[in-house]
Scaffold this active site. Structure first.
Site, short mmCIF file in Angstrom:
data_model
loop_
_atom_site.label_atom_id
_atom_site.label_comp_id
_atom_site.label_asym_id
_atom_site.label_seq_id
_atom_site.Cartn_x
_atom_site.Cartn_y
_atom_site.Cartn_z
N HIS A 160 0.82 -1.21 0.00
CA HIS A 160 0.00 0.00 0.00
C HIS A 160 0.85 1.26 0.00
O HIS A 160 2.09 1.20 0.10
CB HIS A 160 -0.96 -0.01 1.19
CG HIS A 160 -0.31 -0.01 2.55
ND1 HIS A 160 0.24 1.13 3.10
CD2 HIS A 160 -0.15 -1.00 3.45
CE1 HIS A 160 0.73 0.83 4.31
NE2 HIS A 160 0.50 -0.46 4.54
N CYS A 176 2.92 -4.62 6.99
CA CYS A 176 2.62 -4.41 5.57
C CYS A 176 3.83 -3.85 4.83
O CYS A 176 4.82 -3.41 5.43
CB CYS A 176 1.44 -3.46 5.40
SG CYS A 176 -0.15 -4.17 5.86
#
Length: 217
Positions: A160, A176
């Site tokens: 992301h 992440c």
């Protein structure tokens, strides 16, 4: 050698932010990732050596050696040791990008996964530590794009954007993989559902047949 001038002439510098210092740091990150150097945003001796060599090397090709790709189509490998995400087609490099990973590298899980969802302007739920943030907000820690990994259903771990540009090139996330916003927006348009994603240390990727060989070797 004036490396800021060289990086601009070579196309690594983009007007991502109003802050020119962050833009130049992003240029350094991109240069390091493209040459399979350790991505840290610091233009030190190794980066200078690579730049000197590159300026004399008109026939430069990516140095990766891929012996066992998961597919002849598009796929992704994430090198946790060097903080590099590489987008491949079969054995050929399409593009390399700098990343941030878990604040403890072990937080970013190693393994072979797939992309199970793609979301523009994702909402951030707060992760149990903060109030949720609406999708599309400049305060959103996920930035403006999310590509969820098959681990835990696609909502817990993903690739992301970010709202902390200086975190790219560091160990900073809860697990992440963060990217520069303009980079992840570019990658988002290339990645399809079910795209394989391999995540591992430099040595683990080599075991799997993916060698992100340094440009200086």
């Amino acid at each position: 050698m004036d490396y800021p001038v060289a990086l601009k002439e070579m196309g690594y510098y983009k007007e991502d932010y109003a802050d020119k210092e962050i833009n130049m740091r992003n240029a350094v990150l991109r240069f390091q990732s493209e040459h399979n150097l350790m991505v840290d945003g610091k233009f030190g001796e190794i980066s200078y050596r690579a730049l000197e060599k590159r300026l004399q090397d008109a026939d430069y090709q990516y140095a990766d050696v891929i012996t066992s790709p998961p597919t002849e189509q598009e796929w992704i490998a994430i090198n946790k040791t060097k903080r590099i995400l590489t987008f491949y087609k079969g054995t050929q490099v399409i593009k390399k990008y700098p990343i941030a990973q878990g604040k403890d590298p072990s937080y970013t899980p190693e393994g072979k996964y797939t992309i199970v969802n793609r979301i523009k302007n994702p909402r951030w739920g707060g992760a149990g530590i903060a109030a949720p943030v609406a999708g599309g907000s400049p305060k959103n820690p996920l930035g403006y794009r999310w590509m969820g990994l098959s681990l835990k259903g696609g909502g817990s771990y993903g690739i992301h954007g970010n709202n902390q540009p200086k975190s790219i090139g560091t160990d900073a996330s809860m697990g992440c993989v963060r990217m520069i916003n303009s980079d992840v927006e570019e990658l988002f348009e290339l990645v399809k559902l079910n795209t394989p994603v391999w995540i591992g240390t430099h040595e683990k990727l080599k075991e799997w047949g993916v060698h992100n060989k340094s440009y200086l070797n």
